[in-house]
Design an enzyme around this catalytic site. Sequence first.
Site, PDB file in Angstrom:
ATOM      1  N   CYS A   2      -4.191   1.894  -6.977  1.00  0.00           N
ATOM      2  CA  CYS A   2      -4.307   3.305  -7.316  1.00  0.00           C
ATOM      3  C   CYS A   2      -2.994   3.806  -7.922  1.00  0.00           C
ATOM      4  O   CYS A   2      -1.925   3.279  -7.655  1.00  0.00           O
ATOM      5  CB  CYS A   2      -4.673   4.175  -6.123  1.00  0.00           C
ATOM      6  SG  CYS A   2      -6.260   3.792  -5.375  1.00  0.00           S
ATOM      7  N   ARG A  27      -1.241  -1.875 -11.544  1.00  0.00           N
ATOM      8  CA  ARG A  27      -1.395  -1.737 -10.093  1.00  0.00           C
ATOM      9  C   ARG A  27      -2.804  -2.099  -9.616  1.00  0.00           C
ATOM     10  O   ARG A  27      -3.023  -2.296  -8.434  1.00  0.00           O
ATOM     11  CB  ARG A  27      -1.082  -0.293  -9.676  1.00  0.00           C
ATOM     12  CG  ARG A  27       0.378   0.076  -9.826  1.00  0.00           C
ATOM     13  CD  ARG A  27       0.604   1.546  -9.551  1.00  0.00           C
ATOM     14  NE  ARG A  27       0.372   1.883  -8.167  1.00  0.00           N
ATOM     15  CZ  ARG A  27       1.315   1.912  -7.230  1.00  0.00           C
ATOM     16  NH1 ARG A  27       2.558   1.593  -7.531  1.00  0.00           N
ATOM     17  NH2 ARG A  27       1.026   2.266  -6.000  1.00  0.00           N
ATOM     18  N   TRP A  75      -8.666   2.617  -7.231  1.00  0.00           N
ATOM     19  CA  TRP A  75      -9.138   1.312  -6.769  1.00  0.00           C
ATOM     20  C   TRP A  75     -10.086   1.603  -5.612  1.00  0.00           C
ATOM     21  O   TRP A  75      -9.673   2.131  -4.594  1.00  0.00           O
ATOM     22  CB  TRP A  75      -7.956   0.458  -6.322  1.00  0.00           C
ATOM     23  CG  TRP A  75      -8.272  -0.968  -6.039  1.00  0.00           C
ATOM     24  CD1 TRP A  75      -8.385  -1.989  -6.932  1.00  0.00           C
ATOM     25  CD2 TRP A  75      -8.449  -1.564  -4.735  1.00  0.00           C
ATOM     26  NE1 TRP A  75      -8.634  -3.182  -6.284  1.00  0.00           N
ATOM     27  CE2 TRP A  75      -8.683  -2.937  -4.934  1.00  0.00           C
ATOM     28  CE3 TRP A  75      -8.452  -1.055  -3.424  1.00  0.00           C
ATOM     29  CZ2 TRP A  75      -8.912  -3.813  -3.884  1.00  0.00           C
ATOM     30  CZ3 TRP A  75      -8.689  -1.931  -2.381  1.00  0.00           C
ATOM     31  CH2 TRP A  75      -8.915  -3.293  -2.615  1.00  0.00           C
ATOM     32  N   ASN A 101      -3.889   8.693  -3.160  1.00  0.00           N
ATOM     33  CA  ASN A 101      -3.775   7.267  -2.848  1.00  0.00           C
ATOM     34  C   ASN A 101      -3.761   7.131  -1.335  1.00  0.00           C
ATOM     35  O   ASN A 101      -3.091   7.899  -0.651  1.00  0.00           O
ATOM     36  CB  ASN A 101      -2.475   6.671  -3.397  1.00  0.00           C
ATOM     37  CG  ASN A 101      -2.471   6.572  -4.897  1.00  0.00           C
ATOM     38  OD1 ASN A 101      -3.477   6.800  -5.553  1.00  0.00           O
ATOM     39  ND2 ASN A 101      -1.318   6.231  -5.460  1.00  0.00           N
ATOM     40  N   GLY A 102      -4.470   6.133  -0.807  1.00  0.00           N
ATOM     41  CA  GLY A 102      -4.519   5.930   0.632  1.00  0.00           C
ATOM     42  C   GLY A 102      -5.936   6.035   1.155  1.00  0.00           C
ATOM     43  O   GLY A 102      -6.906   6.007   0.389  1.00  0.00           O
ATOM     44  N   GLU A 482       1.513 -21.463  -2.737  1.00  0.00           N
ATOM     45  CA  GLU A 482       1.741 -20.463  -3.785  1.00  0.00           C
ATOM     46  C   GLU A 482       1.075 -20.870  -5.100  1.00  0.00           C
ATOM     47  O   GLU A 482       0.494 -20.041  -5.797  1.00  0.00           O
ATOM     48  CB  GLU A 482       3.250 -20.252  -3.978  1.00  0.00           C
ATOM     49  CG  GLU A 482       3.627 -19.329  -5.116  1.00  0.00           C
ATOM     50  CD  GLU A 482       3.088 -17.915  -4.992  1.00  0.00           C
ATOM     51  OE1 GLU A 482       3.130 -17.184  -6.011  1.00  0.00           O
ATOM     52  OE2 GLU A 482       2.623 -17.530  -3.898  1.00  0.00           O
ATOM     53  N   LYS A 486      -1.767 -18.790  -7.122  1.00  0.00           N
ATOM     54  CA  LYS A 486      -1.646 -18.387  -8.522  1.00  0.00           C
ATOM     55  C   LYS A 486      -2.886 -18.792  -9.317  1.00  0.00           C
ATOM     56  O   LYS A 486      -3.401 -18.023 -10.117  1.00  0.00           O
ATOM     57  CB  LYS A 486      -0.406 -19.024  -9.160  1.00  0.00           C
ATOM     58  CG  LYS A 486       0.883 -18.382  -8.795  1.00  0.00           C
ATOM     59  CD  LYS A 486       1.014 -17.003  -9.409  1.00  0.00           C
ATOM     60  CE  LYS A 486       1.954 -16.155  -8.596  1.00  0.00           C
ATOM     61  NZ  LYS A 486       1.387 -15.649  -7.359  1.00  0.00           N
ATOM     62  N   GLU A 489      -5.931 -16.649  -8.311  1.00  0.00           N
ATOM     63  CA  GLU A 489      -5.769 -15.239  -8.668  1.00  0.00           C
ATOM     64  C   GLU A 489      -6.141 -14.961 -10.120  1.00  0.00           C
ATOM     65  O   GLU A 489      -6.796 -13.959 -10.421  1.00  0.00           O
ATOM     66  CB  GLU A 489      -4.310 -14.797  -8.454  1.00  0.00           C
ATOM     67  CG  GLU A 489      -3.945 -14.502  -7.016  1.00  0.00           C
ATOM     68  CD  GLU A 489      -2.501 -14.064  -6.890  1.00  0.00           C
ATOM     69  OE1 GLU A 489      -2.249 -13.076  -6.185  1.00  0.00           O
ATOM     70  OE2 GLU A 489      -1.613 -14.694  -7.496  1.00  0.00           O
ATOM     71  N   HIS A 505      -7.095 -35.679   8.220  1.00  0.00           N
ATOM     72  CA  HIS A 505      -7.685 -34.864   9.271  1.00  0.00           C
ATOM     73  C   HIS A 505      -8.746 -33.900   8.742  1.00  0.00           C
ATOM     74  O   HIS A 505      -8.966 -32.843   9.339  1.00  0.00           O
ATOM     75  CB  HIS A 505      -6.581 -34.107  10.022  1.00  0.00           C
ATOM     76  CG  HIS A 505      -5.574 -35.005  10.652  1.00  0.00           C
ATOM     77  ND1 HIS A 505      -5.817 -35.724  11.799  1.00  0.00           N
ATOM     78  CD2 HIS A 505      -4.309 -35.348  10.257  1.00  0.00           C
ATOM     79  CE1 HIS A 505      -4.753 -36.442  12.103  1.00  0.00           C
ATOM     80  NE2 HIS A 505      -3.822 -36.241  11.188  1.00  0.00           N
ATOM     81  N   LYS A 600      -1.501  -4.667  -7.747  1.00  0.00           N
ATOM     82  CA  LYS A 600      -0.098  -5.078  -7.677  1.00  0.00           C
ATOM     83  C   LYS A 600       0.559  -4.634  -6.373  1.00  0.00           C
ATOM     84  O   LYS A 600       1.188  -5.400  -5.685  1.00  0.00           O
ATOM     85  CB  LYS A 600       0.658  -4.497  -8.875  1.00  0.00           C
ATOM     86  CG  LYS A 600       2.125  -4.920  -8.948  1.00  0.00           C
ATOM     87  CD  LYS A 600       2.261  -6.408  -9.178  1.00  0.00           C
ATOM     88  CE  LYS A 600       3.687  -6.825  -9.434  1.00  0.00           C
ATOM     89  NZ  LYS A 600       3.795  -8.287  -9.554  1.00  0.00           N
TER      90      LYS A 600
END
Length: 605
Positions: A2, A27, A75, A101-102, A482, A486, A489, A505, A600
């Site tokens: 947002c 964002r 968002w 926002n929130g 990581e 990536k 994403e 395992h 973001k």
Amino acid sequence: MCGIVGYIGKRDVAPLLLEGLQRLEYRGYDSAGVVINSPKSGALKMVKAKGRVRDLEARVPKRFTGTTGIAHTRWATHGAPSDVNSHPHLDPENKVAVVHNGIVDNAAELRVKLEAEGVVFASETDTEVITHLIARSQADSLEEKVREALKVIEGTYGIAVMHADFADRIVVARNGSPVILGIGEKEMLVASDVAALIAHTRQVVTLNDGEMATLKADDFRTYTTSGTLTNATPETVEWEAASYDMGGHETYMHKEMSEQADAVDRVLRGRIDDRFSTVHLGGLNLDAREARGVRRIKILGCGTSYHAGMIGAGLIEELARIPADAEPASEFRYRNPVVDPDTLYIAVSQSGETYDVLAAVQELKRKGARVLGVVNVVGSAIAREADGGTYVHAGPEVCVVSTKCFTNTVVAFALLALHLGRIRDLSVADGKRIIEGLRKLPGQIEEILAMEPEIEKLAKEYAGAQSMMFIGRVRGYPVALEASLKLKEISYIHAEAYPASELKHGPLALIEPALPTVAIVPDDDLLEKNRAALEEIKARSGRILAVAHREQEKADHTIVVPKNENELDPILMGIPLQLFAYHTALAMGRDIDKPRNLAKSVTVE
């Protein structure tokens, strides 16, 4: 996630607000809207649209003029993405406009109460509750109307409010979601991120939780939600507007990957002390006696920051010999952890506003813990809440997925580990060895970036995979995590990471020609163990892409990276896999800078 932008002054506001929203697109959002106060009609005029800012811009009429306005990128949380659920939200008389926002935790309860009083809701959002509360207030000032509404709201918010009857002001408030004021010349701005302000002013005020502000064209004042003046002083932002431009690159991600050598040089600059083979980290607020009293270190972060924290924990254990581990902040804050007075807690967040990390910091502070912050944004909430810490100096990172900030965060942990190690038992010789390794990093990163054409070809070969496995052992495992993150994403290829030692395992059952494996194979004391894992995969006809310091004969392809000190190798081994993920996504036609469903700066739960 947002974004809020607001302006009050003398300029035509609509183009300015739309430009601000464009700067906040990174964002993450699914709809956008803008409302202005038209001086001729004295009424609020609004345009909203599901989709991108360009979709909103296409709907804005030519005669949409005013000098005061607020805008938003949403968002979705409460209610699906749609025109009607987009912000801003107006009351039925079109007098009050709110962007938020929130999350309002008690929105359902308040909604039932307001509906019983005859209020008809136009949207499914929690934010509309705030609008109606403000509109129904009988208070004489806009500030008091907002204050009354906030008294009954539970949850997180960063809000900006306009009222047609108080056309000379915008009132804003913060609780858990960023609100930043931009102080101009006979004009004032507000945003949820400095990126929307930097083209117009570098003088900013960051509100604290529980703080409000009134913006007028030639003045501003800050105060608590109870009305006490706080007299905030503007600070100068170090970043410039050009830092948010693509600089000739096709995407922000590509630009930011290409900046990593300079970014690492920046985080090292002025911190190395050759005389004592250590580093200076003045912002830690942790003297040598206190550092020696630390018995354990717990690192908290989310997503990429968590992975950086895992590498950081390994560096601290190896160099400082202090037991250290990393944990997702989102889990830590809900499991009623034992807070030990001899434990040093480190909160990691690129934005410094990540809600789960910030909430964990606040809980730790409430229980008397000592907390350091490792963040990129100066003056961010975590930087202010923590007892001390260090900035990673990566510069603005616009792409939703983190690259240069991840790298700089790990380098910052290497500096912290060296600092703590030299206070404790790390020898001068080892300190000198690590410093030499740190100084090599920028040049070695340039070498890796120069391999991009080769990595691009490899990415095209693997772009058809439905799923991929990433493996690494000890230092290599967080790198695998990581790299896996990536890839998923930005390419949307399913990817999983496992310790190479865990293959037998369970994960070995998945190996087949259709499932490629990316293996992290550093040239260290575990080289033969890692090669044995490659043998196991090859015996089951698995395809292997190795990232190593020399060609691996069992791998179908090897990306050979420069060798540094064993402890610092993870910093370099992740960079080619950033490029690999990028070119895989590019080959698949993905929207790399704005991957679906992601944001973001995650400022809600």
